[in-house]
Design a protein around this motif. Sequence first.
Motif, mmCIF file in Angstrom:
data_model
loop_
_atom_site.group_PDB
_atom_site.id
_atom_site.type_symbol
_atom_site.label_atom_id
_atom_site.label_comp_id
_atom_site.label_asym_id
_atom_site.label_seq_id
_atom_site.Cartn_x
_atom_site.Cartn_y
_atom_site.Cartn_z
ATOM 1 N N ASP A 115 -4.286 2.852 1.283
ATOM 2 C CA ASP A 115 -4.555 3.094 2.702
ATOM 3 C C ASP A 115 -4.018 1.963 3.563
ATOM 4 O O ASP A 115 -3.510 0.971 3.050
ATOM 5 C CB ASP A 115 -6.066 3.297 2.917
ATOM 6 N N ASP A 116 -4.166 2.141 4.886
ATOM 7 C CA ASP A 116 -3.647 1.111 5.787
ATOM 8 C C ASP A 116 -4.347 -0.219 5.576
ATOM 9 O O ASP A 116 -3.755 -1.277 5.768
ATOM 10 C CB ASP A 116 -3.776 1.587 7.235
ATOM 11 N N ALA A 117 -5.611 -0.154 5.185
ATOM 12 C CA ALA A 117 -6.344 -1.378 4.861
ATOM 13 C C ALA A 117 -7.206 -1.082 3.646
ATOM 14 O O ALA A 117 -7.589 0.058 3.407
ATOM 15 C CB ALA A 117 -7.222 -1.812 6.043
ATOM 16 N N ALA A 118 -7.477 -2.113 2.846
ATOM 17 C CA ALA A 118 -8.398 -1.964 1.715
ATOM 18 C C ALA A 118 -9.822 -2.047 2.232
ATOM 19 O O ALA A 118 -10.096 -2.762 3.205
ATOM 20 C CB ALA A 118 -8.143 -3.071 0.694
ATOM 21 N N GLY A 124 -4.450 -5.707 -1.763
ATOM 22 C CA GLY A 124 -3.414 -5.372 -0.790
ATOM 23 C C GLY A 124 -2.289 -6.352 -0.897
ATOM 24 O O GLY A 124 -2.364 -7.337 -1.647
ATOM 25 N N GLY A 125 -1.217 -6.080 -0.170
ATOM 26 C CA GLY A 125 -0.096 -6.986 -0.228
ATOM 27 C C GLY A 125 1.011 -6.556 0.687
ATOM 28 O O GLY A 125 0.922 -5.531 1.377
ATOM 29 N N ASP A 126 2.044 -7.367 0.710
ATOM 30 C CA ASP A 126 3.204 -7.085 1.536
ATOM 31 C C ASP A 126 4.413 -7.671 0.839
ATOM 32 O O ASP A 126 4.352 -8.779 0.299
ATOM 33 C CB ASP A 126 3.034 -7.721 2.918
ATOM 34 N N VAL A 177 -5.249 -10.584 -1.145
ATOM 35 C CA VAL A 177 -4.023 -9.897 -0.733
ATOM 36 C C VAL A 177 -2.867 -10.872 -0.919
ATOM 37 O O VAL A 177 -3.009 -12.075 -0.688
ATOM 38 C CB VAL A 177 -4.097 -9.383 0.712
ATOM 39 N N ILE A 178 -1.744 -10.348 -1.359
ATOM 40 C CA ILE A 178 -0.592 -11.175 -1.711
ATOM 41 C C ILE A 178 0.580 -10.793 -0.821
ATOM 42 O O ILE A 178 1.010 -9.635 -0.812
ATOM 43 C CB ILE A 178 -0.213 -10.955 -3.193
ATOM 44 N N ALA A 179 1.098 -11.757 -0.076
ATOM 45 C CA ALA A 179 2.294 -11.537 0.746
ATOM 46 C C ALA A 179 3.451 -12.237 0.049
ATOM 47 O O ALA A 179 3.491 -13.458 -0.046
ATOM 48 C CB ALA A 179 2.084 -12.097 2.150
ATOM 49 N N LYS A 195 0.807 -1.219 0.000
ATOM 50 C CA LYS A 195 0.000 0.000 0.000
ATOM 51 C C LYS A 195 0.843 1.272 0.000
ATOM 52 O O LYS A 195 0.371 2.311 -0.421
ATOM 53 C CB LYS A 195 -0.917 0.028 1.206
#
Lengths: 318, 318
Positions: free
Chosen positions: B35-38, B127-129, B94-96, B4
């Motif tokens: 943002d911090d969260a979707a 989202g992702g990391d 979300v993809i880490a 993000k």
Amino acid sequence: MPIKDLNLELGPGAEFDTIRTMLLRWGALAHGVGDDAALLDVPAGSRLAVSTDTSVENVHFRREWLSAEEIAYRSVAAALSDLAAMGATPLGMVIALTLTEQWRAQIVQLADGFAVASRDLGAPIVGGDLSEGSELSIGVTVLGTVERALTRSGARAGDALWVTGRLGGPLLALRALQSGTAPLPAHRDRFAHPVPRLREGRWLAAHGATAAIDCSDGVAADASHLAAASGARIILEIDRLPLMAGATAQEAAQSGEEYELIVTAPGTLDHRAFEREYGVPLTAIGHVEGAGADGAGVETHEGAHRVPLPRGHSHFSG
Amino acid sequence: MPIKDLNLELGPGAEFDTIRTMLLRWGALAHGVGDDAALLDVPAGSRLAVSTDTSVENVHFRREWLSAEEIAYRSVAAALSDLAAMGATPLGMVIALTLTEQWRAQIVQLADGFAVASRDLGAPIVGGDLSEGSELSIGVTVLGTVERALTRSGARAGDALWVTGRLGGPLLALRALQSGTAPLPAHRDRFAHPVPRLREGRWLAAHGATAAIDCSDGVAADASHLAAASGARIILEIDRLPLMAGATAQEAAQSGEEYELIVTAPGTLDHRAFEREYGVPLTAIGHVEGAGADGAGVETHEGAHRVPLPRGHSHFSG
């Protein structure tokens, strides 16, 4: 192996044993892990907030710095902090755990750290995945519900800039740990056991906050994220930062992984009511201006001059 | 580093470059990552379905077997298959991503594999990391919505047991790859490019299916999960399994990572209508009985005798 397969009695095997151990330690904190996917309900009128965060050994922490419980707890707290910044309420989380053989021997301690975080922070464990690998990795995806979401983009000229808590502890703890000395207990606690400001975030959303971000990269860097997303200039008064005992203002500005909330809101925000409610300081540390000709960004004062603020970043990360 | 933070122009650095590269390749397939969260919406009357799946290099795949695009695509397809088994519709994922330096050089190919999966399977990247680590690890958490969820526990005595598609390809591909020979293209394709049966799962849920699971451990093992969750005995007719060309019935029964759906439903299910709609076979492969004195489990026939079925497990996993 999906943790969902784990309440079946599928005979011996290290992975099954590990999952059974975790489910036993978690008890009622783990919900709905018997199907291909967990089913959750988002109340009418609420939106779903989702965020993911991964903690990798030797990138985000070192084994000798933290207990296994602390590593597990901290990985959940960091992920939930993103929900706090949105003003959201946790609905649940899924945990993707990659273990080495050495870490498998610590499964009870890891499971207990997840359990403490799940219970204390109100986030049931609704699914997970267990893999083997060459290093410990903990991926936490958090789900929350929110009626009126705080975003990064809502800061308006004239707002004050606020921060919860006292800053500097994680940076001082990290500096001590990296140099091989023992951090002060208060600093270590801020590093090892951060508390996501979940209730505080909801209070702020309900009391006029216009934008928010959690402090993971340091106030200076995170304020620049707010400024960029809002298309605004943020004037940060470094000498007003609330300090942990032992920290300087510069250290407080650069200390990351604080998981405090940085919020814009009218200057009339009733910070005393907030402090009475949560026992946590809420401090005005600057204000918001229009982007003007210089564009979005963060400035501070140096004597009579305004100067762009160097962004700090204290993550233990290459 | 959360994906993000990546649409901000935060200057140089390998992690920022990597995230910018991914966001550029993803374009409109990535939503709400600022943002911090979707924030996502679950329609009134629907429940949220959540599942997580991690793919680790040398545990779930070997680099020399698959292209980077295939590795990324496959990790998403495997995760979405769990939504298919619930009869759910993807809402997002979300993809880490944990990368080594070597894998960082393949970021365009990985990003493109995620993009193909996102587009073809209808799951926006919300989202992702991104982390560095000593091995490639891809954690995918999928979110879906479902009105009438299929679970593992609804199989009833008298139901027929059904399976989609043709089985055996992944096992034969894996066997060839592990022995250093080239798999047949059709087998390799089933291994490298599995297609989660999302539309098919919804059709089955709408047409009377009582329970479902996706075939990740092999029909024999997955049928035993269904039997255990439903408290039933499942009689599996091995010689009725639909076979990929080149596979024996035993191989088909043990082939994992098929990502076909195994479903219980009345024997009157209109499999021809299903096959016309999707061009995929739907085959009756057994039936469900009450657990009786022997308890839940899976049996097959050997001559005139019923025998408990040995569970197969073809995961490439230590």
